[in-house]
Write a protein that holds these residues in place. Structure first.
Motif, PDB file in Angstrom:
ATOM      1  N   GLU A 412      40.351  19.383  19.248  1.00 44.23           N
ATOM      2  CA  GLU A 412      39.179  19.862  19.976  1.00 44.23           C
ATOM      3  C   GLU A 412      39.549  20.350  21.364  1.00 44.23           C
ATOM      4  OE1 GLU A 412      36.352  16.718  20.076  1.00 44.23           O
ATOM      5  OE2 GLU A 412      35.612  17.068  18.022  1.00 44.23           O
ATOM      6  N   LYS A 413      40.344  19.542  22.095  1.00 44.95           N
ATOM      7  CA  LYS A 413      40.696  19.904  23.460  1.00 44.95           C
ATOM      8  C   LYS A 413      41.533  21.176  23.488  1.00 44.95           C
ATOM      9  CE  LYS A 413      42.680  18.016  27.715  1.00 44.95           C
ATOM     10  NZ  LYS A 413      43.250  16.813  28.377  1.00 44.95           N
ATOM     11  N   SER A 414      42.521  21.291  22.588  1.00 52.01           N
ATOM     12  CA  SER A 414      43.377  22.477  22.550  1.00 52.01           C
ATOM     13  C   SER A 414      42.567  23.721  22.205  1.00 52.01           C
ATOM     14  CB  SER A 414      44.498  22.297  21.523  1.00 52.01           C
ATOM     15  OG  SER A 414      45.288  21.184  21.843  1.00 52.01           O
ATOM     16  N   TYR A 415      41.681  23.601  21.225  1.00 48.80           N
ATOM     17  CA  TYR A 415      40.920  24.760  20.783  1.00 48.80           C
ATOM     18  C   TYR A 415      39.929  25.217  21.845  1.00 48.80           C
ATOM     19  CZ  TYR A 415      37.765  27.643  18.010  1.00 48.80           C
ATOM     20  OH  TYR A 415      36.999  28.682  17.550  1.00 48.80           O
ATOM     21  N   VAL A 416      39.196  24.270  22.434  1.00 46.82           N
ATOM     22  CA  VAL A 416      38.191  24.636  23.441  1.00 46.82           C
ATOM     23  C   VAL A 416      38.870  25.243  24.669  1.00 46.82           C
ATOM     24  CG1 VAL A 416      36.418  23.746  24.990  1.00 46.82           C
ATOM     25  CG2 VAL A 416      36.512  22.957  22.613  1.00 46.82           C
ATOM     26  N   THR A 417      40.011  24.685  25.067  1.00 46.86           N
ATOM     27  CA  THR A 417      40.759  25.252  26.204  1.00 46.86           C
ATOM     28  C   THR A 417      41.164  26.687  25.910  1.00 46.86           C
ATOM     29  OG1 THR A 417      41.618  23.077  26.826  1.00 46.86           O
ATOM     30  CG2 THR A 417      42.799  24.998  27.657  1.00 46.86           C
ATOM     31  N   TRP A 418      41.730  26.915  24.716  1.00 47.21           N
ATOM     32  CA  TRP A 418      42.162  28.262  24.327  1.00 47.21           C
ATOM     33  C   TRP A 418      40.981  29.228  24.256  1.00 47.21           C
ATOM     34  CZ3 TRP A 418      40.598  30.507  19.649  1.00 47.21           C
ATOM     35  CH2 TRP A 418      41.196  31.741  19.344  1.00 47.21           C
ATOM     36  N   LEU A 419      39.864  28.743  23.679  1.00 46.32           N
ATOM     37  CA  LEU A 419      38.697  29.589  23.487  1.00 46.32           C
ATOM     38  C   LEU A 419      38.091  30.014  24.819  1.00 46.32           C
ATOM     39  CD1 LEU A 419      36.790  30.756  21.278  1.00 46.32           C
ATOM     40  CD2 LEU A 419      35.415  28.664  21.525  1.00 46.32           C
ATOM     41  N   LYS A 439      25.257  24.916  23.404  1.00 48.25           N
ATOM     42  CA  LYS A 439      25.133  23.583  23.995  1.00 48.25           C
ATOM     43  C   LYS A 439      26.221  22.646  23.488  1.00 48.25           C
ATOM     44  CE  LYS A 439      20.117  23.793  24.785  1.00 48.25           C
ATOM     45  NZ  LYS A 439      18.813  23.181  24.444  1.00 48.25           N
ATOM     46  N   TYR A 440      26.583  22.796  22.196  1.00 48.31           N
ATOM     47  CA  TYR A 440      27.621  21.931  21.635  1.00 48.31           C
ATOM     48  C   TYR A 440      28.983  22.255  22.247  1.00 48.31           C
ATOM     49  CZ  TYR A 440      30.521  19.443  18.265  1.00 48.31           C
ATOM     50  OH  TYR A 440      31.433  18.599  17.682  1.00 48.31           O
ATOM     51  N   LEU A 441      29.271  23.551  22.454  1.00 48.41           N
ATOM     52  CA  LEU A 441      30.537  23.928  23.087  1.00 48.41           C
ATOM     53  C   LEU A 441      30.599  23.391  24.510  1.00 48.41           C
ATOM     54  CD1 LEU A 441      33.201  25.421  23.069  1.00 48.41           C
ATOM     55  CD2 LEU A 441      31.977  27.538  23.629  1.00 48.41           C
ATOM     56  N   HIS A 442      29.493  23.489  25.232  1.00 51.86           N
ATOM     57  CA  HIS A 442      29.447  22.951  26.594  1.00 51.86           C
ATOM     58  C   HIS A 442      29.682  21.433  26.577  1.00 51.86           C
ATOM     59  CE1 HIS A 442      28.370  22.739  30.814  1.00 51.86           C
ATOM     60  NE2 HIS A 442      27.454  21.816  30.542  1.00 51.86           N
ATOM     61  N   LYS A 443      29.110  20.768  25.552  1.00 56.84           N
ATOM     62  CA  LYS A 443      29.289  19.321  25.419  1.00 56.84           C
ATOM     63  C   LYS A 443      30.761  18.971  25.175  1.00 56.84           C
ATOM     64  CE  LYS A 443      27.799  15.435  22.509  1.00 56.84           C
ATOM     65  NZ  LYS A 443      26.943  15.035  21.353  1.00 56.84           N
ATOM     66  N   LEU A 444      31.438  19.758  24.309  1.00 53.37           N
ATOM     67  CA  LEU A 444      32.860  19.517  24.046  1.00 53.37           C
ATOM     68  C   LEU A 444      33.697  19.729  25.303  1.00 53.37           C
ATOM     69  CD1 LEU A 444      33.446  21.164  20.527  1.00 53.37           C
ATOM     70  CD2 LEU A 444      33.323  18.736  21.074  1.00 53.37           C
ATOM     71  N   ALA A 445      33.370  20.759  26.069  1.00 51.53           N
ATOM     72  CA  ALA A 445      34.112  21.033  27.301  1.00 51.53           C
ATOM     73  C   ALA A 445      33.980  19.872  28.281  1.00 51.53           C
ATOM     74  CB  ALA A 445      33.609  22.326  27.938  1.00 51.53           C
ATOM     75  N   ARG A 446      32.778  19.340  28.401  1.00 52.43           N
ATOM     76  CA  ARG A 446      32.574  18.194  29.314  1.00 52.43           C
ATOM     77  C   ARG A 446      33.283  16.947  28.764  1.00 52.43           C
ATOM     78  NH1 ARG A 446      26.488  17.080  30.454  1.00 52.43           N
ATOM     79  NH2 ARG A 446      26.399  17.473  28.220  1.00 52.43           N
ATOM     80  N   LYS A 447      33.225  16.770  27.444  1.00 56.63           N
ATOM     81  CA  LYS A 447      33.854  15.605  26.815  1.00 56.63           C
ATOM     82  C   LYS A 447      35.348  15.532  27.133  1.00 56.63           C
ATOM     83  CE  LYS A 447      35.073  13.863  22.176  1.00 56.63           C
ATOM     84  NZ  LYS A 447      34.907  14.093  20.710  1.00 56.63           N
ATOM     85  N   HIS A 448      36.014  16.670  27.126  1.00 51.65           N
ATOM     86  CA  HIS A 448      37.465  16.688  27.322  1.00 51.65           C
ATOM     87  C   HIS A 448      37.855  17.090  28.738  1.00 51.65           C
ATOM     88  CE1 HIS A 448      38.169  15.963  23.089  1.00 51.65           C
ATOM     89  NE2 HIS A 448      37.322  16.929  22.779  1.00 51.65           N
ATOM     90  N   GLY A 449      36.882  17.161  29.644  1.00 49.39           N
ATOM     91  CA  GLY A 449      37.188  17.455  31.047  1.00 49.39           C
ATOM     92  C   GLY A 449      37.716  18.852  31.278  1.00 49.39           C
ATOM     93  N   ILE A 450      37.250  19.809  30.470  1.00 49.33           N
ATOM     94  CA  ILE A 450      37.705  21.180  30.585  1.00 49.33           C
ATOM     95  C   ILE A 450      36.712  21.934  31.462  1.00 49.33           C
ATOM     96  CG2 ILE A 450      38.287  23.311  29.344  1.00 49.33           C
ATOM     97  CD1 ILE A 450      38.711  21.493  26.856  1.00 49.33           C
ATOM     98  N   LYS A 451      37.199  22.479  32.547  1.00 50.40           N
ATOM     99  CA  LYS A 451      36.318  23.213  33.453  1.00 50.40           C
ATOM    100  C   LYS A 451      36.038  24.595  32.891  1.00 50.40           C
ATOM    101  CE  LYS A 451      37.895  20.918  37.694  1.00 50.40           C
ATOM    102  NZ  LYS A 451      38.491  21.133  39.027  1.00 50.40           N
ATOM    103  N   GLU A 452      34.796  24.993  32.980  1.00 46.92           N
ATOM    104  CA  GLU A 452      34.440  26.335  32.567  1.00 46.92           C
ATOM    105  C   GLU A 452      35.142  27.327  33.497  1.00 46.92           C
ATOM    106  OE1 GLU A 452      30.209  26.788  32.160  1.00 46.92           O
ATOM    107  OE2 GLU A 452      30.015  24.735  31.378  1.00 46.92           O
ATOM    108  N   GLY A 453      35.874  28.259  32.877  1.00 45.94           N
ATOM    109  CA  GLY A 453      36.675  29.167  33.684  1.00 45.94           C
ATOM    110  C   GLY A 453      38.126  28.759  33.726  1.00 45.94           C
ATOM    111  N   ALA A 454      38.455  27.567  33.051  1.00 51.51           N
ATOM    112  CA  ALA A 454      39.840  27.101  33.035  1.00 51.51           C
ATOM    113  C   ALA A 454      40.682  27.976  32.154  1.00 51.51           C
ATOM    114  CB  ALA A 454      39.870  25.657  32.538  1.00 51.51           C
TER     115      ALA A 454
END
Length: 454
Positions: A412-419, A439-454
């Motif tokens: 999840e973390k690798s995919y959301v970061t790449w996406l 909303k689910y993608l935003h939830k995953l980003a927060r779950k794994h501490g991925i900043k939007e724009g990272a």
């Protein structure tokens, strides 16, 4: 086989297997149709003057719907249908009775000789690697295909067993497609998905006002499946108190809607499936034995994917065609195919499809021509994967659930970061590409501490 047949040969597979099917042949002994024969091939056989009967007798003493013969665990049961001149068995008038070999059935003034026997059918593995939409060239699958090629064209009831995700619903549709009913309805009832209080209405329908919320008459699955096939998925989840009514409806091919008084007769074939071991459920008192025997006229099991690994490359090739049609599908790298073939697949074909679908999507999104290990969810890889960095390090003492959750989180973390990097942190654009709720993608980003724009 159970109710009407037995198997011989090597247990669990092998050549030289056979089944014995109970058959019943009727021969007209007098009247203008003397010598006419008919064989009871399915679970229900009707005799009468009307053209829709299985054995049509035009004599004036025969009623339009005179009598019927059903097959159950004890044999062949004949039942009078309220005929004008009655039904006799060996000279005695009956309402219902079991037929014996050599008995004489009198339908009005027409006498019909009964001959019951066991037909032995030798089963050889099919030469094909498909049966309808089901794929497999392993011996176990081709033996299953060989049996169904012989029995699917009949009206015999079929009970399909197998773990979740093995494709029981696909096999049921394939059996229907190989039968004379192929152009008629195929109606599915998922007995595990319908609320207990509504399952009776789902099966048999209801009349207007039958219960609170019944604002109009509704046809049930039995009625909708008339002349076609009724598929009872996860039959092991059916409430115990409803099983006797289902048994009667299957035996008599007749029922009443909830809140109704009119008996409705139907012509259907029944296929049932369950992930549960129904023999064990019978022993535990959780499933009626008589209903089990009624359903298991032809019993077959779909083996789990881990027990037919040789079929995985064939299944993968077919799934790629389905998931990426048009001839531009990415190729599967050899090391990926090795990893897929080595995985245990607790979710069976359904899990394999999900993994392939995500991998193909990621590969196409990156513009690559080949699916490689970096695009396959890590939980789908075994330690034989050639890239050490892709192979999980298993920890002694850690449970399967905890281990799987850990590697799902890594994916999840690798995919959301790449996406998100692909879309400069634009959640809406990234969600559209991934076919994911924003909303689910935003939830995953927060779950794994991925900043939007990272």
């Amino acid at each position: 086989m159970s109710e009407v047949g037995t198997q011989s040969g090597t247990q669990g597979g092998g050549f030289g297997r056979a089944i014995e099917l109970s058959r019943c042949t009727l021969t007209v002994m007098n009247g203008t149709e003397r010598g006419k024969e008919a064989t009871l091939d399915g679970d229900l056989f009707r005799i009468g003057k009307a053209a829709e009967n299985d054995l049509v007798l035009t004599d004036s003493t025969v009623s339009r719907a005179h009598c019927e013969i059903t097959r159950d665990a004890s044999g062949f049961l004949v039942r009078d249908l309220g005929s004008t001149n009655g039904t006799l068995l060996d000279g005695a008038q009956i309402k219902e009775a079991y037929l014996k070999n050599g008995a004489v059935l009198s339908v009005g003034q027409i006498e019909v000789r009964v001959r019951s026997y066991a037909e032995r059918i030798e089963l050889m593995p099919s030469e094909k690697s498909t049966f309808g939409e089901v794929i497999g060239h392993s011996l176990r699958m081709r033996e299953l295909f060989g049996m169904l090629e012989r029995l699917a064209p009949s009206d015999a009831t079929v009970l399909i067993g197998g773990e979740t995700g093995t494709g029981k619903d696909v096999l049921a549709r394939s059996i229907h497609a190989a039968s004379p009913r192929a152009q008629k309805p195929f109606i599915v009832v998922d007995c595990g998905a319908v609320v207990g209080s509504l399952i009776e209405s789902e099966l048999f329908g209801h009349e207007k006002g039958a219960f609170t919320g019944a604002a109009a008459m509704r046809q049930g699955a039995f009625e909708l499946a008339n002349q076609g096939t009724l598929f009872l998925d996860e039959i092991g989840e059916l409430p115990l108190d409803l099983q006797p009514r289902l048994l009667r409806a299957i035996e008599q091919r007749a029922f009443r809607r909830v809140g109704g008084n009119k008996e409705i007769r139907v012509d259907i074939r029944v296929i049932a499936a369950s992930k549960r071991n129904l023999r064990m459920e019978v022993a535990r008192g959780k499933f009626r034995e008589d209903l089990f025997f009624r359903l298991a006229v032809v019993a077959c099991d779909l083996p789990p994917l881990r027990e037919r690994r040789d079929d995985i490359p064939l299944i993968v090739a077919k799934l790629v065609q389905v998931l990426a049609p048009g001839g531009n599908a990415p190729k599967i790298a050899p090391d990926v195919m090795n990893a897929l073939a080595a995985h245990d697949w607790p979710g069976n074909v359904r899990e394999l499809r999900n993994v392939l679908e995500r991998s193909l999507y990621m590969t196409q999104a990156m513009g690559a021509a080949e699916v490689n290990l970096s695009t396959v969810p890590l939980m789908a890889l075994n330690s034989i994967a050639k890239e050490p960095s892709a192979a999980p390090n298993f920890v002694v003492g850690k449970s399967y659930g905890d281990t799987r959750t850990e590697w799902e989180n890594v994916f999840e973390k690798s995919y959301v970061t790449w996406l998100l990097k692909r879309h400069d942190g634009n959640i809406s654009a990234a969600a559209r590409e991934a076919d994911m709720d924003r909303k689910y993608l935003h939830k995953l980003a927060r779950k794994h501490g991925i900043k939007e724009g990272a």
